[in-house]
Design a protein around this motif. Structure first.
Motif, PDB file in Angstrom:
ATOM      1  N   GLU A 120       0.831  -1.203   0.000  1.00 53.26           N
ATOM      2  CA  GLU A 120       0.000   0.000   0.000  1.00 53.26           C
ATOM      3  C   GLU A 120       0.866   1.254   0.000  1.00 53.26           C
ATOM      4  O   GLU A 120       1.986   1.248   0.516  1.00 53.26           O
ATOM      5  CB  GLU A 120      -0.911   0.045   1.240  1.00 53.26           C
ATOM      6  N   LEU A 125      -5.388   6.140  -1.940  1.00 48.42           N
ATOM      7  CA  LEU A 125      -4.499   5.043  -1.579  1.00 48.42           C
ATOM      8  C   LEU A 125      -4.324   4.114  -2.771  1.00 48.42           C
ATOM      9  O   LEU A 125      -5.263   3.890  -3.541  1.00 48.42           O
ATOM     10  CB  LEU A 125      -5.061   4.249  -0.405  1.00 48.42           C
ATOM     11  N   SER A 126      -3.121   3.572  -2.891  1.00 43.45           N
ATOM     12  CA  SER A 126      -2.813   2.614  -3.951  1.00 43.45           C
ATOM     13  C   SER A 126      -2.378   1.297  -3.336  1.00 43.45           C
ATOM     14  O   SER A 126      -1.794   1.265  -2.246  1.00 43.45           O
ATOM     15  CB  SER A 126      -1.681   3.143  -4.836  1.00 43.45           C
ATOM     16  N   CYS A 127      -2.669   0.230  -4.040  1.00 46.98           N
ATOM     17  CA  CYS A 127      -2.249  -1.120  -3.640  1.00 46.98           C
ATOM     18  C   CYS A 127      -1.657  -1.781  -4.866  1.00 46.98           C
ATOM     19  O   CYS A 127      -2.361  -1.975  -5.865  1.00 46.98           O
ATOM     20  CB  CYS A 127      -3.443  -1.895  -3.119  1.00 46.98           C
ATOM     21  N   TRP A 144     -10.168  -3.583   0.781  1.00 46.04           N
ATOM     22  CA  TRP A 144      -9.513  -2.589   1.628  1.00 46.04           C
ATOM     23  C   TRP A 144     -10.116  -2.690   3.028  1.00 46.04           C
ATOM     24  O   TRP A 144     -11.346  -2.723   3.180  1.00 46.04           O
ATOM     25  CB  TRP A 144      -9.740  -1.177   1.084  1.00 46.04           C
ATOM     26  N   TYR A 201      -7.016   0.963  -6.329  1.00 46.98           N
ATOM     27  CA  TYR A 201      -7.004   2.284  -5.702  1.00 46.98           C
ATOM     28  C   TYR A 201      -8.272   2.472  -4.861  1.00 46.98           C
ATOM     29  O   TYR A 201      -9.316   1.874  -5.147  1.00 46.98           O
ATOM     30  CB  TYR A 201      -6.981   3.382  -6.761  1.00 46.98           C
ATOM     31  N   TYR A 209      -4.647   1.579   6.976  1.00 45.61           N
ATOM     32  CA  TYR A 209      -5.420   0.989   5.882  1.00 45.61           C
ATOM     33  C   TYR A 209      -4.612  -0.121   5.218  1.00 45.61           C
ATOM     34  O   TYR A 209      -3.429   0.069   4.900  1.00 45.61           O
ATOM     35  CB  TYR A 209      -5.787   2.051   4.851  1.00 45.61           C
ATOM     36  N   TYR A 210      -5.266  -1.242   5.015  1.00 43.81           N
ATOM     37  CA  TYR A 210      -4.639  -2.420   4.426  1.00 43.81           C
ATOM     38  C   TYR A 210      -5.395  -2.853   3.176  1.00 43.81           C
ATOM     39  O   TYR A 210      -6.623  -2.799   3.146  1.00 43.81           O
ATOM     40  CB  TYR A 210      -4.669  -3.591   5.403  1.00 43.81           C
ATOM     41  N   CYS A 211      -4.664  -3.344   2.180  1.00 47.53           N
ATOM     42  CA  CYS A 211      -5.316  -4.043   1.081  1.00 47.53           C
ATOM     43  C   CYS A 211      -5.015  -5.536   1.224  1.00 47.53           C
ATOM     44  O   CYS A 211      -4.010  -5.925   1.841  1.00 47.53           O
ATOM     45  CB  CYS A 211      -4.889  -3.508  -0.276  1.00 47.53           C
ATOM     46  N   THR A 234      -0.873   1.305   5.431  1.00 46.80           N
ATOM     47  CA  THR A 234      -0.444   2.692   5.300  1.00 46.80           C
ATOM     48  C   THR A 234      -1.311   3.542   6.232  1.00 46.80           C
ATOM     49  O   THR A 234      -2.533   3.352   6.310  1.00 46.80           O
ATOM     50  CB  THR A 234      -0.535   3.173   3.836  1.00 46.80           C
TER      51      THR A 234
END
Length: 125
Positions: free
Chosen positions: A6, A20-22, A36, A80, A94-96, A119
């Protein structure tokens, strides 16, 4: 071995936005839903949003519906979440995560088998 990373967290004022990006690797990205999740200090992990392998099925927690939008880029193995009108209660790590299943889209954590490192998102004035 599946890996998810992330990025995009940070400090933002109430009413602000973050994306946010993963980035995923090590598995057939286009076969699986991505979710997410978030966890605030002293609270249980919460499912925030998820997107199916095709992007055709998306789910949101009631607390973020209308403010968060999830999307994916299957050409680049990325997912995203655009977060608008952020509130202090959105503060969390925050987790993916990668789904165990090749169908559907779930906000239940036990339906996911690989997780990123997280993140931090902090919403404060």
């Amino acid at each position: 071995q599946a890996q998810l990373v992330e990025s995009g967290g940070g400090l933002v004022q109430p009413g602000g936005s973050l994306r946010l990006s993963c980035e995923a690797s090590g598995f057939a990205f286009t076969d699986y839903a991505i979710g997410w999740f978030r966890q605030a200090p002293g609270k249980e992990r919460e499912g925030v949003s998820c997107i199916s392998w095709s992007g055709g099925n998306r789910n949101y927690a009631a607390s973020v519906k209308g403010r968060f939008t999830v999307s994916r880029d299957n050409d680049n193995n990325k997912v995203y979440v655009q977060m608008n009108n952020l509130k202090p209660e959105d503060t969390a790590i925050y987790y993916c995560a990668k789904s165990r299943r090749d169908y559907g889209c779930s906000l239940v954590g036990t339906d996911y088998d690989y997780w990123g490192q997280g993140t931090q998102v902090t919403v404060s004035s």
